[in-house]
Design an enzyme around this catalytic site. Structure first.
Site, mmCIF file in Angstrom:
data_model
loop_
_atom_site.group_PDB
_atom_site.id
_atom_site.type_symbol
_atom_site.label_atom_id
_atom_site.label_comp_id
_atom_site.label_asym_id
_atom_site.label_seq_id
_atom_site.Cartn_x
_atom_site.Cartn_y
_atom_site.Cartn_z
ATOM 1 N N ARG A 1 -9.120 4.616 -26.132
ATOM 2 C CA ARG A 1 -9.133 3.527 -25.163
ATOM 3 C C ARG A 1 -8.037 2.323 -25.600
ATOM 4 O O ARG A 1 -7.450 2.269 -24.689
ATOM 5 C CB ARG A 1 -10.314 3.101 -24.666
ATOM 6 C CG ARG A 1 -10.391 1.695 -23.642
ATOM 7 C CD ARG A 1 -11.702 1.648 -22.906
ATOM 8 N NE ARG A 1 -12.837 1.865 -23.566
ATOM 9 C CZ ARG A 1 -13.087 0.605 -24.541
ATOM 10 N NH1 ARG A 1 -12.603 -0.249 -24.651
ATOM 11 N NH2 ARG A 1 -14.293 1.071 -24.844
ATOM 12 N N TYR B 1 2.819 -3.795 -0.815
ATOM 13 C CA TYR B 1 2.346 -2.431 -1.148
ATOM 14 C C TYR B 1 0.659 -2.930 -0.690
ATOM 15 O O TYR B 1 -0.031 -3.543 -1.061
ATOM 16 C CB TYR B 1 2.208 -1.889 -2.482
ATOM 17 C CG TYR B 1 1.328 -0.553 -2.725
ATOM 18 C CD1 TYR B 1 1.586 0.699 -1.986
ATOM 19 C CD2 TYR B 1 0.202 -0.574 -3.134
ATOM 20 C CE1 TYR B 1 1.074 1.885 -2.139
ATOM 21 C CE2 TYR B 1 -0.636 0.594 -3.207
ATOM 22 C CZ TYR B 1 -0.296 1.738 -2.624
ATOM 23 O OH TYR B 1 -1.125 2.671 -2.783
ATOM 24 N N ASP C 1 7.312 -5.560 -8.948
ATOM 25 C CA ASP C 1 6.812 -4.183 -8.608
ATOM 26 C C ASP C 1 8.156 -3.550 -8.363
ATOM 27 O O ASP C 1 8.895 -3.461 -7.127
ATOM 28 C CB ASP C 1 5.965 -4.088 -7.351
ATOM 29 C CG ASP C 1 5.385 -2.702 -7.246
ATOM 30 O OD1 ASP C 1 5.892 -1.835 -7.593
ATOM 31 O OD2 ASP C 1 4.389 -2.494 -6.692
ATOM 32 N N LYS D 1 5.022 7.789 -8.735
ATOM 33 C CA LYS D 1 6.326 8.112 -7.791
ATOM 34 C C LYS D 1 7.595 8.550 -8.575
ATOM 35 O O LYS D 1 7.265 9.497 -9.173
ATOM 36 C CB LYS D 1 6.312 6.545 -7.011
ATOM 37 C CG LYS D 1 5.231 5.929 -6.784
ATOM 38 C CD LYS D 1 4.397 6.645 -5.474
ATOM 39 C CE LYS D 1 2.957 5.952 -5.316
ATOM 40 N NZ LYS D 1 3.051 4.452 -5.038
HETATM 41 C C1 LIG Z 1 1.877 3.644 -4.890
HETATM 42 C C2 LIG Z 1 2.160 2.088 -5.148
HETATM 43 C C3 LIG Z 1 1.451 1.374 -5.820
HETATM 44 C C4 LIG Z 1 -0.110 1.906 -6.304
HETATM 45 O O1 LIG Z 1 0.079 2.600 -7.504
HETATM 46 P P1 LIG Z 1 -1.061 3.757 -7.612
HETATM 47 O O2 LIG Z 1 -0.273 4.643 -8.681
HETATM 48 O O3 LIG Z 1 -1.237 4.746 -6.375
HETATM 49 O O4 LIG Z 1 -2.327 3.084 -8.055
HETATM 50 C C5 LIG Z 1 1.857 0.003 -6.147
HETATM 51 N N1 LIG Z 1 3.135 -0.588 -5.595
HETATM 52 C C6 LIG Z 1 3.991 0.168 -5.077
HETATM 53 C C7 LIG Z 1 5.370 -0.297 -4.522
HETATM 54 C C8 LIG Z 1 3.594 1.724 -4.676
HETATM 55 O O5 LIG Z 1 4.265 2.587 -4.092
#
Ligand SMILES: *Cc1c(COP(=O)(O)O)cnc(C)c1O
Length: 381
Positions: free
Chosen positions: A46, A98, A170, A195
């Site tokens: 962890r 998001y 982000d 992504k």
């Molecule tokens: C998908 C996404 C998230 C969240 O991420 P997860 O891997 O689904 O928990 C946060 N910010 C953006 C811009 C996203 O596209």
């Protein structure tokens, strides 16, 4: 080194024991100790696993930072940042976040006594007026989901610096290939590695990068204390994805650019949201702070109703109807009923997410095949 080279090599060298070119996947929860408390840097997975270390180093190098942290989801990464705050602290955030980030802020952290102001982040005056004496964090996303709003990272960074506020960006939509927030003055970069970084729609993962030692210590503490850490196999898959990130992003950008022009010229389309189009309000800033305009775009049909959007969504074949983005395959989605369903309608509309808005995650297939697929679906609308 250039980012393309980093994609292939960052994070590891041939493994010293066997010479393996690719890093081994360390399926272990614990590590032998020479004497109590004496070990080779790993005591429990962890807190740290060599497969994760390799990935965290690679991510940090790609973002031009010194410390990388990986989580079992993007939301786990967001949570680790929010947990650096205390009751009474205030956060300035974009109003077009998001959906999951917005939900975590409003439904998990507001009740713990952290307050949030959601703003457009479109001018210095607007940002300045949202800052309070207790503001500790500013959270932005650029380009945003799904209207591809672009925020000036360097401007936010200079305002935050003046007030001693930590700026988090982000960077999921741009990926480290197209945008480097730390170089523009941000303090923390966040990714949903689910992504573009993973890139193959086969894992859920989050990441954070910083060059600030004190922040890094706090983030590491939250990572091991909360325990939202990824397993070694997912770390391996993400590293494997990163090795072609530069090639994939190039194809995503080229295809999205062609599709944006096709949609813009189509009589059944009224509006296209893509920062690569000179008409897009964020085009100027995006040209300055991004090295490509990304693979995401959204658009509205001339008859901009949910019903007409539905007809379109059921008419594509190559563009599969699904949430998420950033994989090699093209996806289509309907934010109002899918990714943004948890956002109250009036707030959603104010943020430009109309009932008929359609979002595309443009994959790396042949552009003409993708355009043909869109043409077929549009002809049914
Ligand atoms: C998908 C996404 C998230 C969240 O991420 P997860 O891997 O689904 O928990 C946060 N910010 C953006 C811009 C996203 O596209």
């Amino acid at each position: 080194m250039k980012k393309s080279t980093l994609c292939v090599h960052a994070g590891h060298e041939p493994e010293p024991v066997t010479g393996a070119v690719m890093p081994p996947v360390f399926f272990t929860s614990t590590y032998v100790q020479q004497a109590p408390g004496e070990h080779q840097g790993y005591d429990y997975s962890r807190a740290g696993n060599p497969s994760r270390t390799v990935l965290e180093k690679a991510l940090a190098e790609l973002e031009g930072g010194t410390h990388g942290f990986c989580f079992s989801s993007g939301m786990g990464a967001v949570d680790a940042v929010l947990k650096t705050l205390s009751t009474g602290d205030h956060v300035v955030a974009m109003n077009d976040l998001y959906g999951g980030t917005y939900r975590l802020f409003r439904q998990s952290y507001e009740k713990l006594g952290i307050s949030f102001s959601f703003i457009g982040c479109s001018s210095e005056a607007e940002i300045e007026s949202a800052i309070q004496p207790g503001t500790k964090l500013m959270w932005i996303e650029t380009p945003t989901n799904p209207t591809l709003t672009v925020v000036d990272i360097a401007l936010c960074a200079s305002i935050c610096k003046r007030h001693g506020i930590t700026l988090v960006v982000d960077n999921t939509f741009a990926s480290p290939m197209l945008q480097s927030p730390l170089a523009l003055g941000a303090n923390i970069v966040m990714h949903s590695m689910t992504k573009y970084l993973g890139g193959h729609s086969d894992l859920i993962m989050g990441g954070l990068v910083t060059s600030d030692a004190a922040l890094a210590e706090a983030l590491f503490f939250n990572q091991k204390s909360t325990g939202a850490t990824p397993g070694p196999m997912d770390c391996y898959l993400a590293l494997r994805g990163i090795k072609t990130l530069h090639l994939r992003m190039k194809a995503h950008v080229e295809n999205a650019q062609q599709i944006a022009l096709f949609l813009q010229a189509h009589p059944k389309v009224s509006r296209v949201f893509y920062p690569g189009l000179p008409e897009h309000p964020g085009h100027g800033i995006a040209s300055r702070q991004m090295s490509g305009f990304g693979g995401m775009l959204s658009f509205e049909l001339s008859t901009n109703t949910e019903e007409n959007a539905r007809t379109f969504l059921l008419g594509t074949k190559l563009f599969v109807l699904a949430e998420s983005l950033g994989g090699v395959e093209s996806l289509v989605s309907h934010p109002a009923s899918m990714t943004h369903a948890s956002i109250p309608r009036e707030i959603r509309l104010r943020n430009g997410v109309s009932d008929g808005l359609i979002r595309l995650s443009v994959g790396i297939e042949d552009a003409q095949d993708l355009i043909q697929d869109l043409e077929t679906a549009l002809s049914a609308c």
